[in-house]
Design a protein around this motif. Structure first.
Motif, PDB file in Angstrom:
ATOM      1  N   ALA A  40       6.027  -3.525  -3.625  1.00  0.00           N
ATOM      2  CA  ALA A  40       4.867  -3.322  -4.501  1.00  0.00           C
ATOM      3  C   ALA A  40       3.826  -2.412  -3.877  1.00  0.00           C
ATOM      4  CB  ALA A  40       4.256  -4.668  -4.845  1.00  0.00           C
ATOM      5  N   SER A  41       4.122  -1.782  -2.768  1.00  0.00           N
ATOM      6  CA  SER A  41       3.162  -0.855  -2.179  1.00  0.00           C
ATOM      7  C   SER A  41       3.496   0.592  -2.545  1.00  0.00           C
ATOM      8  CB  SER A  41       3.139  -1.010  -0.660  1.00  0.00           C
ATOM      9  OG  SER A  41       4.401  -0.662  -0.136  1.00  0.00           O
ATOM     10  N   ARG A  47      -1.773  -0.064  -8.390  1.00  0.00           N
ATOM     11  CA  ARG A  47      -2.263  -0.286  -9.753  1.00  0.00           C
ATOM     12  C   ARG A  47      -1.988  -1.713 -10.187  1.00  0.00           C
ATOM     13  NH1 ARG A  47       0.441   4.654  -9.854  1.00  0.00           N
ATOM     14  NH2 ARG A  47      -0.915   6.433 -10.143  1.00  0.00           N
ATOM     15  N   ALA A  48      -0.835  -2.210  -9.833  1.00  0.00           N
ATOM     16  CA  ALA A  48      -0.488  -3.588 -10.187  1.00  0.00           C
ATOM     17  C   ALA A  48      -1.380  -4.577  -9.450  1.00  0.00           C
ATOM     18  CB  ALA A  48       0.978  -3.854  -9.855  1.00  0.00           C
ATOM     19  N   ARG A  49      -1.689  -4.274  -8.201  1.00  0.00           N
ATOM     20  CA  ARG A  49      -2.544  -5.179  -7.441  1.00  0.00           C
ATOM     21  C   ARG A  49      -4.002  -5.098  -7.876  1.00  0.00           C
ATOM     22  NH1 ARG A  49       0.589  -7.978  -4.479  1.00  0.00           N
ATOM     23  NH2 ARG A  49       2.323  -7.036  -3.395  1.00  0.00           N
ATOM     24  N   ALA A  85      -5.978 -12.428 -15.372  1.00  0.00           N
ATOM     25  CA  ALA A  85      -6.082 -12.400 -13.909  1.00  0.00           C
ATOM     26  C   ALA A  85      -5.086 -13.377 -13.281  1.00  0.00           C
ATOM     27  CB  ALA A  85      -7.504 -12.740 -13.483  1.00  0.00           C
ATOM     28  N   PHE A  86      -4.961 -14.560 -13.871  1.00  0.00           N
ATOM     29  CA  PHE A  86      -4.010 -15.537 -13.352  1.00  0.00           C
ATOM     30  C   PHE A  86      -2.580 -15.041 -13.503  1.00  0.00           C
ATOM     31  CE2 PHE A  86      -1.143 -19.124 -14.095  1.00  0.00           C
ATOM     32  CZ  PHE A  86      -1.228 -19.728 -12.855  1.00  0.00           C
ATOM     33  N   ALA A  87      -2.255 -14.467 -14.666  1.00  0.00           N
ATOM     34  CA  ALA A  87      -0.897 -13.968 -14.892  1.00  0.00           C
ATOM     35  C   ALA A  87      -0.546 -12.853 -13.905  1.00  0.00           C
ATOM     36  CB  ALA A  87      -0.756 -13.474 -16.331  1.00  0.00           C
ATOM     37  N   ALA A  88      -1.483 -11.944 -13.666  1.00  0.00           N
ATOM     38  CA  ALA A  88      -1.212 -10.832 -12.749  1.00  0.00           C
ATOM     39  C   ALA A  88      -1.054 -11.320 -11.311  1.00  0.00           C
ATOM     40  CB  ALA A  88      -2.326  -9.798 -12.840  1.00  0.00           C
ATOM     41  N   SER A  89      -1.956 -12.202 -10.872  1.00  0.00           N
ATOM     42  CA  SER A  89      -1.863 -12.662  -9.482  1.00  0.00           C
ATOM     43  C   SER A  89      -0.635 -13.531  -9.262  1.00  0.00           C
ATOM     44  CB  SER A  89      -3.135 -13.410  -9.088  1.00  0.00           C
ATOM     45  OG  SER A  89      -3.262 -14.579  -9.862  1.00  0.00           O
ATOM     46  N   ASP A  90      -0.285 -14.358 -10.238  1.00  0.00           N
ATOM     47  CA  ASP A  90       0.899 -15.197 -10.105  1.00  0.00           C
ATOM     48  C   ASP A  90       2.173 -14.353 -10.108  1.00  0.00           C
ATOM     49  OD1 ASP A  90       2.184 -17.807 -10.005  1.00  0.00           O
ATOM     50  OD2 ASP A  90       2.884 -17.337 -12.037  1.00  0.00           O
ATOM     51  N   THR A  91       2.209 -13.342 -10.955  1.00  0.00           N
ATOM     52  CA  THR A  91       3.376 -12.459 -11.015  1.00  0.00           C
ATOM     53  C   THR A  91       3.580 -11.733  -9.695  1.00  0.00           C
ATOM     54  OG1 THR A  91       3.115 -12.147 -13.383  1.00  0.00           O
ATOM     55  CG2 THR A  91       4.377 -10.494 -12.207  1.00  0.00           C
ATOM     56  N   LEU A  92       2.512 -11.193  -9.134  1.00  0.00           N
ATOM     57  CA  LEU A  92       2.644 -10.463  -7.874  1.00  0.00           C
ATOM     58  C   LEU A  92       2.937 -11.394  -6.699  1.00  0.00           C
ATOM     59  CD1 LEU A  92      -0.089  -7.805  -8.456  1.00  0.00           C
ATOM     60  CD2 LEU A  92       2.372  -7.458  -8.376  1.00  0.00           C
ATOM     61  N   ALA A  93       2.416 -12.617  -6.741  1.00  0.00           N
ATOM     62  CA  ALA A  93       2.739 -13.580  -5.683  1.00  0.00           C
ATOM     63  C   ALA A  93       4.218 -13.960  -5.728  1.00  0.00           C
ATOM     64  CB  ALA A  93       1.871 -14.824  -5.828  1.00  0.00           C
ATOM     65  N   GLY A 111       5.555  -9.574 -16.434  1.00  0.00           N
ATOM     66  CA  GLY A 111       4.326 -10.320 -16.148  1.00  0.00           C
ATOM     67  C   GLY A 111       3.085  -9.455 -16.226  1.00  0.00           C
ATOM     68  N   LEU A 112       3.197  -8.233 -15.708  1.00  0.00           N
ATOM     69  CA  LEU A 112       2.050  -7.329 -15.792  1.00  0.00           C
ATOM     70  C   LEU A 112       1.831  -6.845 -17.223  1.00  0.00           C
ATOM     71  CD1 LEU A 112       2.367  -5.314 -12.503  1.00  0.00           C
ATOM     72  CD2 LEU A 112       0.770  -7.125 -13.058  1.00  0.00           C
ATOM     73  N   GLY A 113       2.897  -6.737 -17.986  1.00  0.00           N
ATOM     74  CA  GLY A 113       2.748  -6.405 -19.404  1.00  0.00           C
ATOM     75  C   GLY A 113       1.989  -7.482 -20.150  1.00  0.00           C
ATOM     76  N   VAL A 114       2.299  -8.737 -19.849  1.00  0.00           N
ATOM     77  CA  VAL A 114       1.573  -9.856 -20.462  1.00  0.00           C
ATOM     78  C   VAL A 114       0.107  -9.810 -20.059  1.00  0.00           C
ATOM     79  CG1 VAL A 114       1.329 -12.374 -20.406  1.00  0.00           C
ATOM     80  CG2 VAL A 114       3.568 -11.346 -20.736  1.00  0.00           C
ATOM     81  N   ALA A 115      -0.170  -9.547 -18.791  1.00  0.00           N
ATOM     82  CA  ALA A 115      -1.555  -9.484 -18.321  1.00  0.00           C
ATOM     83  C   ALA A 115      -2.322  -8.364 -19.013  1.00  0.00           C
ATOM     84  CB  ALA A 115      -1.588  -9.296 -16.802  1.00  0.00           C
ATOM     85  N   LEU A 116      -1.694  -7.215 -19.181  1.00  0.00           N
ATOM     86  CA  LEU A 116      -2.374  -6.103 -19.842  1.00  0.00           C
ATOM     87  C   LEU A 116      -2.594  -6.363 -21.325  1.00  0.00           C
ATOM     88  CD1 LEU A 116      -0.714  -3.087 -18.038  1.00  0.00           C
ATOM     89  CD2 LEU A 116      -3.002  -4.003 -17.721  1.00  0.00           C
ATOM     90  N   VAL A 117      -1.659  -7.044 -21.981  1.00  0.00           N
ATOM     91  CA  VAL A 117      -1.848  -7.405 -23.392  1.00  0.00           C
ATOM     92  C   VAL A 117      -2.999  -8.399 -23.525  1.00  0.00           C
ATOM     93  CG1 VAL A 117      -0.777  -8.656 -25.318  1.00  0.00           C
ATOM     94  CG2 VAL A 117       0.473  -6.847 -24.157  1.00  0.00           C
ATOM     95  N   LEU A 118      -3.104  -9.344 -22.598  1.00  0.00           N
ATOM     96  CA  LEU A 118      -4.223 -10.292 -22.630  1.00  0.00           C
ATOM     97  C   LEU A 118      -5.556  -9.578 -22.417  1.00  0.00           C
ATOM     98  CD1 LEU A 118      -2.714 -13.307 -20.687  1.00  0.00           C
ATOM     99  CD2 LEU A 118      -3.392 -13.267 -23.088  1.00  0.00           C
ATOM    100  N   LEU A 119      -5.575  -8.603 -21.514  1.00  0.00           N
ATOM    101  CA  LEU A 119      -6.808  -7.830 -21.317  1.00  0.00           C
ATOM    102  C   LEU A 119      -7.170  -7.029 -22.564  1.00  0.00           C
ATOM    103  CD1 LEU A 119      -6.719  -6.426 -17.695  1.00  0.00           C
ATOM    104  CD2 LEU A 119      -8.355  -7.977 -18.694  1.00  0.00           C
TER     105      LEU A 119
END
Length: 128
Positions: A40-41, A47-49, A85-93, A111-119
């Motif tokens: 993920a680096s 961007r994901a982080r 925020a929870f979805a993004a951090s949990d997905t990356l963890a 997971g990041l798609g879900v986070a962006l849709v929520l935003l």
């Protein structure tokens, strides 16, 4: 001695057996032999982080707007931003703990798609 395969019969699917333990060239760093994706680096990693902190900051902004306007509508934006925020951090963890194969990379994208849709859905509550 290498295994010999019988000649293939036309119309039948050939059976492929796994290699014996002594026949494979196994990488000691990856004994399971999984195909790894980039971590993920890479190009999309920063961007994901950045999604989780930005979503958290937008949640705080929504609470400030709710107090300023005296309306409860921006609190819906705060709730959706916190969920993002929870979805993004949990997905990356989970990605950091995974084997980082293609399947894990697909989970990150979802997971990041879900986070962006929520935003994106949280912006609706600001307009009201």
């Amino acid at each position: 001695m290498p295994r010999r395969r019988p000649p293939a019969v036309p119309g039948l699917v050939t059976r492929v057996e796994p290699l014996a333990p002594g026949e494979a060239h196994v990488d000691p760093a990856d004994p399971r032999g999984l195909r790894r994706c980039a971590d993920a680096s890479g190009a999309w990693g920063w961007r994901a982080r950045a999604v989780a902190p930005v979503a958290g900051a937008l949640a705080v902004l929504a609470v400030v707007v709710a107090v300023d306007r005296g309306s409860w509508w921006p609190l819906g934006a705060a709730a959706l931003s916190l969920l993002a925020a929870f979805a993004a951090s949990d997905t990356l963890a989970r990605f950091d703990r995974s084997a980082r194969d293609r399947r894990a990379s697909a989970r990150v994208a979802g997971g990041l798609g879900v986070a962006l849709v929520l935003l994106l859905a949280s912006t609706v509550f600001y307009a009201r």
